[in-house]
Design an enzyme around this catalytic site. Structure first.
Site, short mmCIF file in Angstrom:
data_model
loop_
_atom_site.label_atom_id
_atom_site.label_comp_id
_atom_site.label_asym_id
_atom_site.label_seq_id
_atom_site.Cartn_x
_atom_site.Cartn_y
_atom_site.Cartn_z
N HIS A 1 97.71 -64.61 -51.11
CA HIS A 1 98.63 -64.50 -52.24
C HIS A 1 99.09 -63.05 -52.35
O HIS A 1 98.31 -62.17 -52.73
CB HIS A 1 97.87 -64.96 -53.50
CG HIS A 1 98.62 -64.85 -54.78
ND1 HIS A 1 98.03 -65.01 -56.01
CD2 HIS A 1 99.94 -64.59 -55.04
CE1 HIS A 1 98.92 -64.85 -56.97
NE2 HIS A 1 100.09 -64.60 -56.40
N ASP B 1 96.97 -71.21 -60.24
CA ASP B 1 96.13 -70.03 -60.05
C ASP B 1 95.98 -69.27 -61.36
O ASP B 1 96.96 -68.75 -61.89
CB ASP B 1 96.80 -69.15 -58.97
CG ASP B 1 95.99 -67.92 -58.62
OD1 ASP B 1 94.83 -67.83 -59.04
OD2 ASP B 1 96.54 -67.06 -57.91
N MET C 1 96.92 -57.11 -53.84
CA MET C 1 97.62 -56.40 -54.93
C MET C 1 97.86 -54.95 -54.54
O MET C 1 96.99 -54.33 -53.92
CB MET C 1 96.78 -56.44 -56.20
CG MET C 1 96.33 -57.84 -56.60
SD MET C 1 95.48 -57.81 -58.18
CE MET C 1 94.90 -59.51 -58.29
N SER D 1 88.83 -68.14 -55.26
CA SER D 1 89.48 -66.83 -55.12
C SER D 1 88.39 -65.78 -54.97
O SER D 1 87.57 -65.59 -55.88
CB SER D 1 90.32 -66.53 -56.36
OG SER D 1 90.66 -65.15 -56.36
N HIS E 1 91.11 -68.36 -51.17
CA HIS E 1 92.27 -67.71 -51.76
C HIS E 1 92.02 -66.20 -51.77
O HIS E 1 91.00 -65.73 -52.28
CB HIS E 1 92.50 -68.23 -53.17
CG HIS E 1 93.71 -67.71 -53.85
ND1 HIS E 1 94.97 -68.26 -53.69
CD2 HIS E 1 93.87 -66.68 -54.72
CE1 HIS E 1 95.85 -67.60 -54.42
NE2 HIS E 1 95.21 -66.63 -55.06
N MET F 1 100.77 -60.17 -54.03
CA MET F 1 101.29 -59.63 -55.30
C MET F 1 101.68 -58.18 -55.04
O MET F 1 101.02 -57.24 -55.50
CB MET F 1 100.21 -59.75 -56.40
CG MET F 1 100.01 -61.16 -56.89
SD MET F 1 98.40 -61.40 -57.70
CE MET F 1 97.39 -61.65 -56.25
N ASP G 1 93.59 -62.53 -52.81
CA ASP G 1 94.58 -61.86 -53.65
C ASP G 1 94.88 -60.46 -53.15
O ASP G 1 93.99 -59.60 -53.13
CB ASP G 1 94.07 -61.79 -55.10
CG ASP G 1 94.07 -63.17 -55.75
OD1 ASP G 1 95.13 -63.80 -55.77
OD2 ASP G 1 93.00 -63.60 -56.21
N MET H 1 101.44 -69.63 -61.50
CA MET H 1 100.49 -68.69 -62.11
C MET H 1 100.21 -69.12 -63.55
O MET H 1 101.13 -69.21 -64.36
CB MET H 1 101.05 -67.28 -62.10
CG MET H 1 101.23 -66.66 -60.72
SD MET H 1 99.75 -66.72 -59.69
CE MET H 1 98.58 -65.81 -60.69
C1 DX5 Z 1 95.21 -63.28 -60.53
C2 DX5 Z 1 94.91 -63.82 -59.17
C3 DX5 Z 1 94.03 -65.01 -59.18
C4 DX5 Z 1 92.66 -64.77 -59.73
C5 DX5 Z 1 92.19 -66.04 -60.33
O1 DX5 Z 1 96.10 -62.25 -60.41
O2 DX5 Z 1 96.10 -64.19 -58.50
O3 DX5 Z 1 93.93 -65.59 -57.89
O4 DX5 Z 1 91.74 -64.33 -58.78
O5 DX5 Z 1 90.98 -65.77 -60.91
P1 DX5 Z 1 90.44 -66.57 -62.16
O6 DX5 Z 1 90.16 -67.97 -61.70
O7 DX5 Z 1 89.21 -65.82 -62.50
O8 DX5 Z 1 91.50 -66.52 -63.23
ZN ZN Z 2 95.88 -65.45 -56.67
#
Ligand code: DX5
Ligand code: ZN
Length: 225
Positions: free
Chosen positions: A65, A174, A36, A7, A32, A67, A34, A136
Site C-alpha cells: 500500500h 483498511d 509511508m 498489516s 499488507h 502512501m 504500508d 480507507m
Molecule cells: C493506515 C494503514 C493501515 C493500518 C491499519 O494508514 O494504511 O494499513 O496499518 O491498521 P489498523 O488495523 O490498526 O487500523
Molecule cells: Zn494500509
C-alpha cells in the site's frame, strides 16, 4: 471467500519473521505492507529493501500500500522487491489510468486506495481496469485508529456499482477493522480485510487471525459464493 491480510505496521519489527510465521500458520491470506513517505501521510515506514527481505521469508502474497507522493517514481522498485499487489492513492494520482496500466503490464495486481474524505465516484472511470479498491476506513498514516463508520456505506455503494456493471473488481478495506465490524464490512461487499492492531496488538495474534476469519464467515450473504 473473504481474505484476511494482517498489516505488519503493528507488528514487532525487531522480530518480523516470527510475526509473519505466526499469522501465516493462523491462516492469513496475504501480508499488507504500508509504505509511508512523511509527505503524503505524516509518518515514515518502510521501503523496497524491507519488502525484498520479507519476500524471502514468506510465500504469502505481498499487498503493498503506497502512501507516498509521486508513486510512479517508486513503483518499479516495489515490483522488483516482490510486490504481488500494489495500491496507489487516487488523491495523488494525476494520471491514475497510466499508473494502473503500468502496474498491470508488469504482471502485478493493481488497486486504488481512497481516503475517507474522497467520494467513491472518483473511481468510476477506472473501475474496469482495477483489480481491487482499497477503501480507507481511517485517515492513513497510523495503525490503531478508530474505524470510521461511514466507510460501510461507501463500500456498499461501490459494491452496487461493481455488481451492476458486472465487474470483477474486489473491494478491500483498511483501517480499524476488527471482529465487531467484520460482519458488516463483509455484508456491505468487502472481500479482503486488512487488520493491523486487531491482530498484532492482540494478546494472542494467532487467535486474533482465527477470530477474524470466523467473523468473516458469519454473514449469510456469503452462502451463495
Ligand atoms: C493506515 C494503514 C493501515 C493500518 C491499519 O494508514 O494504511 O494499513 O496499518 O491498521 P489498523 O488495523 O490498526 O487500523
Ligand atoms: Zn494500509
Amino acid at each position: 471467500m473473504v481474505q484476511i491480510a494482517p498489516s505488519i505496521l503493528s507488528a514487532n519489527f525487531s522480530d518480523l519473521r516470527s510475526e509473519i510465521d505466526l499469522v501465516t500458520r493462523a491462516g492469513a491470506h496475504a501480508l499488507h505492507i504500508d509504505v509511508m513517505d512523511g509527505h503524503f501521510v505524516p509518518n515514515i515506514t518502510i521501503g523496497p529493501p524491507v519488502v525484498a527481505s520479507i519476500k524471502q521469508v514468506t510465500r504469502l502474497p505481498l499487498d503493498v500500500h503506497l502512501m507516498i507522493n509521486d508513486p510512479d517514481k517508486f513503483i518499479p522498485a516495489f515490483i522488483k522487491a516482490g510486490a504481488d499487489r500494489l495500491s496507489v492513492h487516487i488523491e495523488n494520482g494525476i494520471h491514475i489510468h497510466r499508473t494502473i496500466s503500468s502496474i498491470k503490464s508488469a504482471g502485478v495486481k493493481a488497486g486504488v486506495a481512497v481516503n475517507p474524505g474522497t467520494p467513491p465516484g472518483t473511481l468510476y472511470e477506472i473501475l474496469p481496469i482495477l483489480d481491487f479498491i482499497l477503501v480507507m476506513s481511517v485517515n492513513p498514516g497510523f495503525g490503531g485508529q478508530k474505524f470510521i463508520e461511514s466507510s460501510i456505506d461507501k463500500i456498499r455503494r461501490l459494491n452496487q456499482v461493481i455488481t451492476t456493471r458486472k465487474l470483477k473488481t474486489i473491494i478491500s478495506v483498511d483501517g480499524g477493522v476488527d471482529v465487531e465490524n467484520t460482519p458488516m464490512l463483509v455484508q456491505a461487499g468487502a472481500r479482503l480485510l486488512v487488520a493491523g492492531n486487531a491482530i498484532f496488538g492482540a494478546p494472542d495474534p494467532f487467535q486474533a487471525v482465527k477470530k477474524l476469519i470466523e467473523a468473516s464467515k458469519t454473514t449469510k450473504f456469503l452462502k451463495n459464493e
